[in-house]
Design an enzyme around this catalytic site. Sequence first.
Site, mmCIF file in Angstrom:
data_model
loop_
_atom_site.group_PDB
_atom_site.id
_atom_site.type_symbol
_atom_site.label_atom_id
_atom_site.label_comp_id
_atom_site.label_asym_id
_atom_site.label_seq_id
_atom_site.Cartn_x
_atom_site.Cartn_y
_atom_site.Cartn_z
ATOM 1 N N GLY A 86 0.828 -1.196 0.000
ATOM 2 C CA GLY A 86 0.000 0.000 0.000
ATOM 3 C C GLY A 86 0.864 1.248 0.000
ATOM 4 O O GLY A 86 1.975 1.240 -0.530
ATOM 5 N N GLU A 87 0.339 2.324 0.573
ATOM 6 C CA GLU A 87 1.021 3.612 0.679
ATOM 7 C C GLU A 87 1.118 4.356 -0.653
ATOM 8 O O GLU A 87 1.435 5.525 -0.701
ATOM 9 C CB GLU A 87 2.451 3.473 1.242
ATOM 10 C CG GLU A 87 2.545 2.855 2.618
ATOM 11 C CD GLU A 87 3.978 2.794 3.135
ATOM 12 O OE1 GLU A 87 4.907 3.294 2.446
ATOM 13 O OE2 GLU A 87 4.187 2.253 4.232
#
Length: 350
Positions: free
Chosen positions: A317-318
């Site tokens: 993610g991120e």
Amino acid sequence: MTLETTLAAIRPADEQAMAAARELQSRLTKPAGSLGRLEELSVRLAGLAGVCPPPMPEPATVAVFAGDHGVHAQGVSPWPQEVTAQMVANFVAGGAVVNAFARQAGADVMVVDAGVAIPLHGGPNLLDANIRRGTRDMTVEPALTREEALAAVELGIAVARTLVDAGAKCLLTGDMGIANTTPAAALTAVFTGSAPAAVTGRGTGIDDETLAHKTEVVAAALARHTPDPADPLGVLAAVGGLEHAALAGFVLGAAAHRVPVIVDGVIAASAALAAAAFAPDAVAAMVAGHRSAEPGAGVALAHLGLEPLLDLGMRLGEGSGAVLALPIVAASVRVLHEVATFDSAGVSEK
């Protein structure tokens, strides 16, 4: 821009520009089709921009939308909820993986508090736009009201507009939220018609027993609310997250401004499904950065008809996978700008 005016601004890809890009690709000093999917990507980007060659996708900014989730109370993640706020502080300080990747790729990072449970301290690249301190537990009641979901969507639209007005030529999706793969699975199940078991993954690395429980939690939320995929705002309100709704708006905002948006992993893919439900033509602006190891991401991308550029087994993610894909997206466009044609280079064609 409101959701209504944004949807009105989204148009189909420009067929003339796409045809011009295909014709140009055929005249470049290389065998036809030798750049594989990069050639079709360049054609899609020309269609989005309405011009051949399309603008270079730089400068670029990844917007990391953060939120917390009431469904965390159901034991779907081994991580404490405080980690969301702690990681937001890490993004702001430049210490996360997405920050390192963004420095490598030459992209900026903007962090947006859409719904973090713990109040955050400011920073130069942190936008405090908190709509509520985390969602409600979707197994008990709707995660958001329609008004809250709309506010989150319009937050994403506003962030996209701000970045484009500041000169961004490419937007990248980022996210942070402990337990946010659970609403992502619910959203993906609704919009693709898939069974919860087909789209629910291990998130941050849960064991088999927790995965089975998480799948049951998703199924219970869907049974409680029976969301209608033809009502994307209602779906986001029932089983979404504030960062999911904001990302859907962010994607719609990119499409309205005819700027490419690189979609990261399972959270962004579930938000992209919502964006496509609002405006099918928004898919023209989407570039799938990578194939997340989360099963729901692959289901979502297949439903959208998007083939990811990278497949590295990542599930962080991120915005990490989107940022890694940025140089590839830029390279596909640079070919149209800089590679000589057979005529101009004096190279014989077969």
